[in-house]
Design a protein around this motif. Structure first.
Motif, PDB file in Angstrom:
ATOM      1  N   ALA A 182      45.120  46.986  50.077  1.00 14.00           N
ATOM      2  CA  ALA A 182      45.261  46.282  51.366  1.00 14.00           C
ATOM      3  C   ALA A 182      43.893  45.854  51.885  1.00 14.00           C
ATOM      4  CB  ALA A 182      45.957  47.185  52.383  1.00 14.00           C
ATOM      5  N   THR A 183      42.902  46.733  51.738  1.00 18.56           N
ATOM      6  CA  THR A 183      41.543  46.427  52.221  1.00 18.56           C
ATOM      7  C   THR A 183      40.940  45.275  51.416  1.00 18.56           C
ATOM      8  OG1 THR A 183      41.311  48.763  52.722  1.00 18.56           O
ATOM      9  CG2 THR A 183      39.282  47.471  52.700  1.00 18.56           C
ATOM     10  N   GLU A 184      41.142  45.317  50.109  1.00 22.46           N
ATOM     11  CA  GLU A 184      40.544  44.268  49.267  1.00 22.46           C
ATOM     12  C   GLU A 184      41.204  42.908  49.501  1.00 22.46           C
ATOM     13  OE1 GLU A 184      40.157  45.652  45.203  1.00 22.46           O
ATOM     14  OE2 GLU A 184      39.118  47.449  45.900  1.00 22.46           O
ATOM     15  N   ILE A 185      42.498  42.917  49.773  1.00 19.77           N
ATOM     16  CA  ILE A 185      43.173  41.633  50.060  1.00 19.77           C
ATOM     17  C   ILE A 185      42.588  41.018  51.334  1.00 19.77           C
ATOM     18  CG2 ILE A 185      45.360  40.586  50.779  1.00 19.77           C
ATOM     19  CD1 ILE A 185      46.767  42.573  48.879  1.00 19.77           C
TER      20      ILE A 185
ATOM     21  N   THR B  72      47.662  43.889  41.133  1.00 24.91           N
ATOM     22  CA  THR B  72      48.827  43.764  40.256  1.00 24.91           C
ATOM     23  C   THR B  72      48.894  44.940  39.280  1.00 24.91           C
ATOM     24  OG1 THR B  72      47.567  42.310  38.769  1.00 24.91           O
ATOM     25  CG2 THR B  72      48.947  41.242  40.417  1.00 24.91           C
ATOM     26  N   GLU B  73      47.743  45.414  38.846  1.00 22.43           N
ATOM     27  CA  GLU B  73      47.727  46.575  37.937  1.00 22.43           C
ATOM     28  C   GLU B  73      48.253  47.813  38.674  1.00 22.43           C
ATOM     29  OE1 GLU B  73      44.229  48.706  36.796  1.00 22.43           O
ATOM     30  OE2 GLU B  73      45.767  49.933  35.851  1.00 22.43           O
ATOM     31  N   HIS B  74      47.811  47.987  39.917  1.00 19.50           N
ATOM     32  CA  HIS B  74      48.300  49.119  40.714  1.00 19.50           C
ATOM     33  C   HIS B  74      49.801  48.985  40.987  1.00 19.50           C
ATOM     34  CE1 HIS B  74      44.515  50.924  40.909  1.00 19.50           C
ATOM     35  NE2 HIS B  74      44.217  50.836  42.185  1.00 19.50           N
ATOM     36  N   ALA B  75      50.249  47.733  41.194  1.00 17.68           N
ATOM     37  CA  ALA B  75      51.680  47.538  41.459  1.00 17.68           C
ATOM     38  C   ALA B  75      52.501  47.983  40.249  1.00 17.68           C
ATOM     39  CB  ALA B  75      51.963  46.080  41.802  1.00 17.68           C
TER      40      ALA B  75
ATOM     41  N   TYR C 204      51.081  40.773  37.103  1.00 22.16           N
ATOM     42  CA  TYR C 204      49.939  41.336  36.359  1.00 22.16           C
ATOM     43  C   TYR C 204      49.447  40.322  35.321  1.00 22.16           C
ATOM     44  CZ  TYR C 204      47.533  45.250  33.858  1.00 22.16           C
ATOM     45  OH  TYR C 204      46.636  46.095  33.277  1.00 22.16           O
ATOM     46  N   ARG C 205      50.399  39.728  34.575  1.00 24.23           N
ATOM     47  CA  ARG C 205      50.019  38.730  33.556  1.00 24.23           C
ATOM     48  C   ARG C 205      49.433  37.480  34.210  1.00 24.23           C
ATOM     49  NH1 ARG C 205      54.189  36.574  31.577  1.00 24.23           N
ATOM     50  NH2 ARG C 205      55.914  37.776  32.434  1.00 24.23           N
ATOM     51  N   ASP C 206      50.038  37.095  35.345  1.00 18.97           N
ATOM     52  CA  ASP C 206      49.582  35.868  36.025  1.00 18.97           C
ATOM     53  C   ASP C 206      48.165  36.016  36.583  1.00 18.97           C
ATOM     54  OD1 ASP C 206      52.037  34.662  35.585  1.00 18.97           O
ATOM     55  OD2 ASP C 206      52.768  34.873  37.647  1.00 18.97           O
ATOM     56  N   ALA C 207      47.816  37.232  37.004  1.00 16.85           N
ATOM     57  CA  ALA C 207      46.561  37.419  37.762  1.00 16.85           C
ATOM     58  C   ALA C 207      45.310  37.235  36.900  1.00 16.85           C
ATOM     59  CB  ALA C 207      46.554  38.801  38.409  1.00 16.85           C
ATOM     60  N   LYS C 208      45.400  37.587  35.623  1.00 15.00           N
ATOM     61  CA  LYS C 208      44.177  37.653  34.799  1.00 15.00           C
ATOM     62  C   LYS C 208      43.425  36.323  34.718  1.00 15.00           C
ATOM     63  CE  LYS C 208      41.035  39.303  32.306  1.00 15.00           C
ATOM     64  NZ  LYS C 208      39.990  40.138  32.948  1.00 15.00           N
ATOM     65  N   ILE C 209      44.196  35.231  34.716  1.00 17.57           N
ATOM     66  CA  ILE C 209      43.539  33.928  34.529  1.00 17.57           C
ATOM     67  C   ILE C 209      42.548  33.590  35.648  1.00 17.57           C
ATOM     68  CG2 ILE C 209      45.370  32.597  35.669  1.00 17.57           C
ATOM     69  CD1 ILE C 209      43.293  31.509  32.614  1.00 17.57           C
ATOM     70  N   PHE C 210      42.752  34.208  36.832  1.00 16.34           N
ATOM     71  CA  PHE C 210      41.823  33.884  37.934  1.00 16.34           C
ATOM     72  C   PHE C 210      40.390  34.304  37.610  1.00 16.34           C
ATOM     73  CE2 PHE C 210      45.901  34.627  40.395  1.00 16.34           C
ATOM     74  CZ  PHE C 210      46.170  33.274  40.524  1.00 16.34           C
TER      75      PHE C 210
ATOM     76  N   ALA D 279      47.845  38.724  44.825  1.00 17.31           N
ATOM     77  CA  ALA D 279      47.545  40.105  45.216  1.00 17.31           C
ATOM     78  C   ALA D 279      48.466  40.543  46.354  1.00 17.31           C
ATOM     79  CB  ALA D 279      46.085  40.218  45.643  1.00 17.31           C
ATOM     80  N   GLN D 280      48.660  39.654  47.335  1.00 15.46           N
ATOM     81  CA  GLN D 280      49.511  39.996  48.486  1.00 15.46           C
ATOM     82  C   GLN D 280      50.962  40.217  48.039  1.00 15.46           C
ATOM     83  OE1 GLN D 280      48.416  40.104  52.035  1.00 15.46           O
ATOM     84  NE2 GLN D 280      50.298  41.317  51.931  1.00 15.46           N
TER      85      GLN D 280
END
Ligand SMILES: Cc1cc2nc3c(=O)[nH]c(=O)nc-3n(C[C@H](O)[C@H](O)[C@H](O)COP(=O)(O)OP(=O)(O)OC[C@H]3O[C@@H](n4cnc5c(N)ncnc54)[C@H](O)[C@@H]3O)c2cc1C
Length: 379
Positions: free
Chosen positions: A289-292, A331-334, A353-359, A254-255
């Motif tokens: 930024a707040t959610e991170i 990642t979607e917003h990025a 974006y693709r990497d993030a979904k698995i979490f 996310a960062q």
């Protein structure tokens, strides 16, 4: 970055991991994503730099770092490439049940395999027909004199074909449910063990994910962790330790997406001004930024509870649930902020974006985290 509670040593650790990620991982992340090659050269360097196997207790010649220290390292590694970081962090996942329930002899034998040279381990619980419902596993362990005979198939196992040892959960009798479960740590080269083909995943593509079949594998009783009947409990308690790590991985991704998007939003212009000057874009970044920040603090809280030897099942699930959703949104917003360039492989954010979904899937889906949290609300 909220560094209020970090001491000098922790800040140095975080800095070392960040520098490693930026120097050794980021420049190669795109190529490994494309080729799907296993990142051995990066693992060798992470090993040499002391960024792997950091859970190994000091009495077994490891670093014995705290849970908070580990989340600091893991977040930075995921910033560099979460596929590589997942391959590296799978060792800490496999180490969790070993260090929780292993005898001194077992811990020494299997940690030595990881400390002697760059090598990896795997945590084998999921099966083709049993993922969220771990109690439904069918891999059987049949007592045979002073050993067990293991038969069954595991699925989606990270590091399956490259691991030097496995943690494996099995059942002594499927009719008896979790009470009949038993777990082992065993060398991956025992006769009858066969990893399947490498799965072509959506993201984290350099990580090695495969099925593993166990056919009449003779496992000495000396490789059993805990007692017969303890398997389910040991496998689940390991998640309390590992879920804050997954939350840290998600926070790192996310960062990374946020940093790319913030930079791009200030460079790219539309309608005569940087897109950051359009409130719709600035507000997306403000939310992310707040959610991170919140994800990181939840992660640290869970890790700190573990460091105080307190139970952290609910907090570990909360951290994983929140941080994984934050990573998907960031990642979607990025991608959205990059516009058409965001959808293109020449630019870094589509991979994130693709990497993030698995979490939201591995180590317990988001639905399962909600199940765990809700059960704790009424205890
Ligand atoms: C890349 C990758 C790496 C992995 N690495 C490992 C590993 O190293 N070791 C390992 O053991 N496993 C690993 N896994 C497996 C992973 O942990 C499972 O995929 C995950 O737990 C979900 O199980 P499942 O795929 O069988 O989905 P299912 O359990 O079939 O779930 C399908 C859907 O139903 C939902 N669902 C299920 N039960 C409920 C419920 N009670 N209430 C509400 N919703 C529910 C789930 O949330 C999900 O959305 C990995 C998976 C992947 C994809």
């Amino acid at each position: 970055m909220p560094d209020l509670q970090l001491d000098e040593q922790q800040l140095a650790l975080q800095r070392a991991a960040r520098e490693f990620a930026q120097r050794e991982m980021m420049p190669h992340a795109g190529n490994y994503d494309e080729s799907m090659d296993y990142p051995w050269p990066i693992i060798e360097k992470a090993f040499a730099q002391g960024l792997m196997n950091v859970f190994v207790p000091q009495e077994y010649d490891g670093l014995g770092l705290s849970h908070l220290d580990v989340t600091l390292i893991v977040e930075q590694l995921a910033y560099g490439c979460s596929g590589m970081a997942t391959a590296i962090t799978a060792n800490e996942l496999a180490l969790s049940p070993l260090t929780l329930a292993g005898s001194a002899e077992q811990i020494r034998k299997f940690t030595r395999m990881l400390l002697e040279k760059p090598s990896v381990a795997a945590y084998c619980v999921t099966e083709p027909d049993a993922g969220s419902d771990v109690a439904a596993i069918t891999t059987t362990a049949k007592k045979d004199g002073d050993s067990y005979v293991l038969n069954g198939e595991k699925m989606w196992i990270t590091n399956a074909s490259v691991a030097s040892w496995y943690f494996v959960l099995a059942t002594l009798d499927r009719r008896l449910g979790t009470k009949a479960m038993v777990c082992f740590v065993l060398p991956s080269d025992l006769s009858g063990i066969a990893p399947g083909k490498k799965e072509k995943n959506m993201g984290q593509r350099c990580s090695d994910t495969r099925a593993v079949t166990f056919k009449d594998v003779q496992v000495p009783a000396a490789f059993r962790l805990g007692e017969e009947g303890d398997g389910f409990k040991i496998a689940m308690r390991a998640f309390d330790k590992s879920r804050p790590m997954v939350a840290a991985l998600a926070t790192g991704v996310a960062q990374c997406a946020f940093d790319h998007a913030l930079r791009y939003a200030q460079e790219r212009s539309a309608f005569g001004k940087p897109i950051f000057a359009h409130q719709a874009i600035a507000f997306m970044l403000a939310e992310v930024a707040t959610e991170i920040e919140a994800a990181r603090l939840l992660t640290w809280k869970a890790a700190q509870l573990l460091d105080q030897s307190k139970r952290a099942t609910k907090e570990a699930s909360m951290a994983k649930l929140f941080a994984s959703a934050a990573a998907v949104k960031a990642t979607e917003h990025a991608v959205q902020i990059y516009g058409g360039y965001g959808y293109n492989r020449e630019y870094p954010v589509e991979k994130l974006y693709r990497d993030a979904k698995i979490f939201q899937i591995y180590e317990g889906t988001s639905q399962i985290q909600k199940l765990i949290i809700s059960r704790h609300l009424v205890q």
